[in-house]
Design a protein around this motif. Structure first.
Motif, mmCIF file in Angstrom:
data_model
loop_
_atom_site.group_PDB
_atom_site.id
_atom_site.type_symbol
_atom_site.label_atom_id
_atom_site.label_comp_id
_atom_site.label_asym_id
_atom_site.label_seq_id
_atom_site.Cartn_x
_atom_site.Cartn_y
_atom_site.Cartn_z
ATOM 1 N N ASP A 119 0.811 -1.202 0.000
ATOM 2 C CA ASP A 119 0.000 0.000 0.000
ATOM 3 C C ASP A 119 0.854 1.265 0.000
ATOM 4 O OD1 ASP A 119 0.824 -0.625 2.581
ATOM 5 O OD2 ASP A 119 -1.001 0.089 3.547
ATOM 6 N N LEU A 120 2.162 1.124 -0.231
ATOM 7 C CA LEU A 120 2.981 2.294 -0.518
ATOM 8 C C LEU A 120 2.640 2.793 -1.920
ATOM 9 C CD1 LEU A 120 6.488 1.307 0.904
ATOM 10 C CD2 LEU A 120 4.924 3.045 1.794
ATOM 11 N N GLN A 121 2.850 4.075 -2.130
ATOM 12 C CA GLN A 121 2.372 4.699 -3.351
ATOM 13 C C GLN A 121 3.492 5.019 -4.334
ATOM 14 O OE1 GLN A 121 -1.141 5.041 -3.601
ATOM 15 N NE2 GLN A 121 -0.926 3.840 -1.711
ATOM 16 N N ASP A 122 3.303 4.647 -5.576
ATOM 17 C CA ASP A 122 4.099 5.047 -6.731
ATOM 18 C C ASP A 122 5.594 4.993 -6.494
ATOM 19 O OD1 ASP A 122 1.724 5.419 -8.125
ATOM 20 O OD2 ASP A 122 1.505 7.457 -7.374
ATOM 21 N N SER A 123 6.270 6.153 -6.474
ATOM 22 C CA SER A 123 7.734 6.174 -6.444
ATOM 23 C C SER A 123 8.308 5.648 -5.132
ATOM 24 C CB SER A 123 8.252 7.597 -6.692
ATOM 25 O OG SER A 123 7.788 8.489 -5.695
ATOM 26 N N ASP A 124 7.494 5.594 -4.079
ATOM 27 C CA ASP A 124 7.984 5.141 -2.779
ATOM 28 C C ASP A 124 7.802 3.640 -2.574
ATOM 29 O OD1 ASP A 124 8.685 7.707 -2.006
ATOM 30 O OD2 ASP A 124 6.681 8.135 -1.205
ATOM 31 N N VAL A 125 7.277 2.936 -3.570
ATOM 32 C CA VAL A 125 6.793 1.577 -3.350
ATOM 33 C C VAL A 125 7.884 0.616 -2.885
ATOM 34 C CG1 VAL A 125 7.072 0.905 -5.771
ATOM 35 C CG2 VAL A 125 5.387 -0.260 -4.349
ATOM 36 N N TYR A 126 9.116 0.803 -3.326
ATOM 37 C CA TYR A 126 10.186 -0.118 -2.961
ATOM 38 C C TYR A 126 11.187 0.515 -1.985
ATOM 39 C CZ TYR A 126 8.387 -2.665 -7.015
ATOM 40 O OH TYR A 126 7.570 -3.329 -7.911
ATOM 41 N N SER A 127 10.765 1.566 -1.316
ATOM 42 C CA SER A 127 11.694 2.321 -0.480
ATOM 43 C C SER A 127 11.649 1.935 0.990
ATOM 44 C CB SER A 127 11.401 3.822 -0.605
ATOM 45 O OG SER A 127 10.104 4.119 -0.093
ATOM 46 N N ALA A 128 10.687 1.097 1.380
ATOM 47 C CA ALA A 128 10.531 0.769 2.801
ATOM 48 C C ALA A 128 9.509 -0.355 2.931
ATOM 49 C CB ALA A 128 10.053 1.996 3.584
ATOM 50 N N PHE A 129 9.347 -0.846 4.148
ATOM 51 C CA PHE A 129 8.246 -1.764 4.429
ATOM 52 C C PHE A 129 6.941 -0.969 4.410
ATOM 53 C CE2 PHE A 129 11.821 -3.954 6.523
ATOM 54 C CZ PHE A 129 11.707 -5.197 5.914
ATOM 55 N N ALA A 130 5.930 -1.522 3.764
ATOM 56 C CA ALA A 130 4.648 -0.833 3.663
ATOM 57 C C ALA A 130 3.974 -0.757 5.023
ATOM 58 C CB ALA A 130 3.741 -1.565 2.671
ATOM 59 N N PRO A 131 3.123 0.253 5.229
ATOM 60 C CA PRO A 131 2.419 0.368 6.512
ATOM 61 C C PRO A 131 1.631 -0.889 6.872
ATOM 62 C CG PRO A 131 2.172 2.384 5.241
ATOM 63 C CD PRO A 131 2.847 1.394 4.342
ATOM 64 N N ASP A 132 1.052 -1.535 5.860
ATOM 65 C CA ASP A 132 0.236 -2.724 6.113
ATOM 66 C C ASP A 132 1.007 -4.007 5.825
ATOM 67 O OD1 ASP A 132 -2.331 -3.097 7.203
ATOM 68 O OD2 ASP A 132 -3.051 -3.947 5.328
ATOM 69 N N TRP A 133 2.337 -3.937 5.890
ATOM 70 C CA TRP A 133 3.193 -5.071 5.536
ATOM 71 C C TRP A 133 2.852 -6.336 6.312
ATOM 72 C CZ3 TRP A 133 5.985 -8.502 3.355
ATOM 73 C CH2 TRP A 133 6.945 -9.262 4.026
ATOM 74 N N GLU A 134 2.624 -6.212 7.611
ATOM 75 C CA GLU A 134 2.392 -7.407 8.422
ATOM 76 C C GLU A 134 1.080 -8.106 8.068
ATOM 77 O OE1 GLU A 134 2.834 -6.577 12.540
ATOM 78 O OE2 GLU A 134 4.937 -5.961 12.366
ATOM 79 N N SER A 135 0.116 -7.368 7.539
ATOM 80 C CA SER A 135 -1.167 -7.972 7.176
ATOM 81 C C SER A 135 -1.049 -8.822 5.922
ATOM 82 C CB SER A 135 -2.222 -6.878 6.946
ATOM 83 O OG SER A 135 -2.426 -6.126 8.119
ATOM 84 N N PHE A 136 -0.122 -8.480 5.041
ATOM 85 C CA PHE A 136 0.030 -9.175 3.761
ATOM 86 C C PHE A 136 0.396 -10.653 3.947
ATOM 87 C CE2 PHE A 136 3.477 -9.543 0.256
ATOM 88 C CZ PHE A 136 2.726 -10.463 -0.456
ATOM 89 N N PRO A 137 1.478 -11.013 4.681
ATOM 90 C CA PRO A 137 1.784 -12.432 4.856
ATOM 91 C C PRO A 137 0.689 -13.196 5.599
ATOM 92 C CG PRO A 137 3.684 -11.063 5.373
ATOM 93 C CD PRO A 137 2.508 -10.157 5.274
#
Length: 294
Positions: A266-284
């Motif tokens: 749920d990171l947006q556009d240019s920032d998508v690969y710059s960090a762990f997403a805010p909802d990262w833990e929900s994805f796995p």
């Protein structure tokens, strides 16, 4: 994917995850030993944990590690692996849009920690190909650099990025070259970011059939037939932050457990690969549920 084919599994049809573990991805295997009795659910989960490349009905996580580590060497990633040990993980190592020039700091320095914390994960090196325009000597040079890393930080294969869909001969040569450096069982991913010809699947473990925003994604983007779902990767970002959890659930139920690998953010556009997403833990967690592993 060139994967070990040690034996067949038979008569597992009443268990979850779906027990047709071998034939869909790898075809009928050699049969020095045939197991004809039923295994319990816990045995099957244990088998998939140790042999996830055989468990064809499990969708794994592809994670692009494109940002510099903090002092904890990506604890947000390793803790998720610990919480979901039956999920397959493939991690793209990308020190500097390629292997960079140093292995004494940054991502390479974290590889021993990642190996220790994520023993079944596959770690593969990022190599850009410029949609076929980058000099082959430079592409092969990056592969050589990764292959020359010391034994304690040696990788499992290569992620070829910026792949052209009309350059099969070029990518067949790159695949052959990478296997010559990492072995025939190397994990190789081609990323055209869109639908690729069927013959691309014969030279790679996985092909990225979609890499773009959630708003542009259509389920028709991924197709079966001679481009098998089990060898496809979908990378979707810019998922609406205010509805990320429900969107993750819906997306993953439509993709897992048949898709090979997936990355959602749920990171947006240019920032998508710059960090762990805010909802990262929900994805796995949502993926494990869609896979039938939780």
């Amino acid at each position: 994917m060139d994967a070990p084919k040690p034996w067949s599994l038979v008569d597992l049809t009443d268990h979850r995850p779906d027990s047709q573990l071998v034939e869909r991805r790898f075809g009928i295997v050699d049969k020095p030993k045939v197991v004809s009795h039923r295994f319990d659910h816990h045995f099957l989960l244990s088998f998939c944990f140790s042999n996830w490349y055989i468990c064809s009905n499990v969708t794994g996580i592809l994670f692009p590690l494109y940002f510099y580590p903090s002092g904890d060497c990506y604890a947000n990633l390793t803790s998720i692996y610990t919480s979901h040990p039956t999920l397959p993980f493939v991690i793209i190592i990308n020190p500097d849009s390629g292997p960079g020039t140093s292995t004494s700091d940054g991502q390479p320095a974290c590889i021993p920690s990642l190996r220790s914390a994520m023993p079944k994960a596959k770690l593969i090196g990022y190599v850009k190909t410029g949609y076929g325009d980058r000099a082959s000597s430079d592409v092969q040079g990056d592969v050589d650099t990764y292959a020359g890393w010391g034994e304690d930080i040696l990788l499992d294969g290569i992620f070829f990025d910026e792949v052209s869909t009309d350059g099969y001969a070029t990518y067949e040569a790159y695949s052959t070259y990478a296997k010559g450096k990492f072995g025939n069982d190397a994990t190789l991913i081609l990323n055209p970011g869109t639908t690729a010809p069927a013959n691309y699947y014969s030279i790679a473990s996985y092909v990225v059939s979609y890499e773009s925003t959630y708003s542009d994604y259509k389920s028709s983007t991924i197709v079966g037939g001679d481009t098998p779902l089990s060898n496809q990767v979908v990378m979707i970002y810019s998922i609406p932050a205010d509805s990320a959890t429900s969107v993750l659930d819906t997306l993953l139920k439509s993709l897992a457990p048949n898709l090979g690998l997936v990355f959602l953010s749920d990171l947006q556009d240019s920032d998508v690969y710059s960090a762990f997403a805010p909802d990262w833990e929900s994805f796995p967690a949502a993926l494990a549920a869609a896979d039938g592993l939780s």
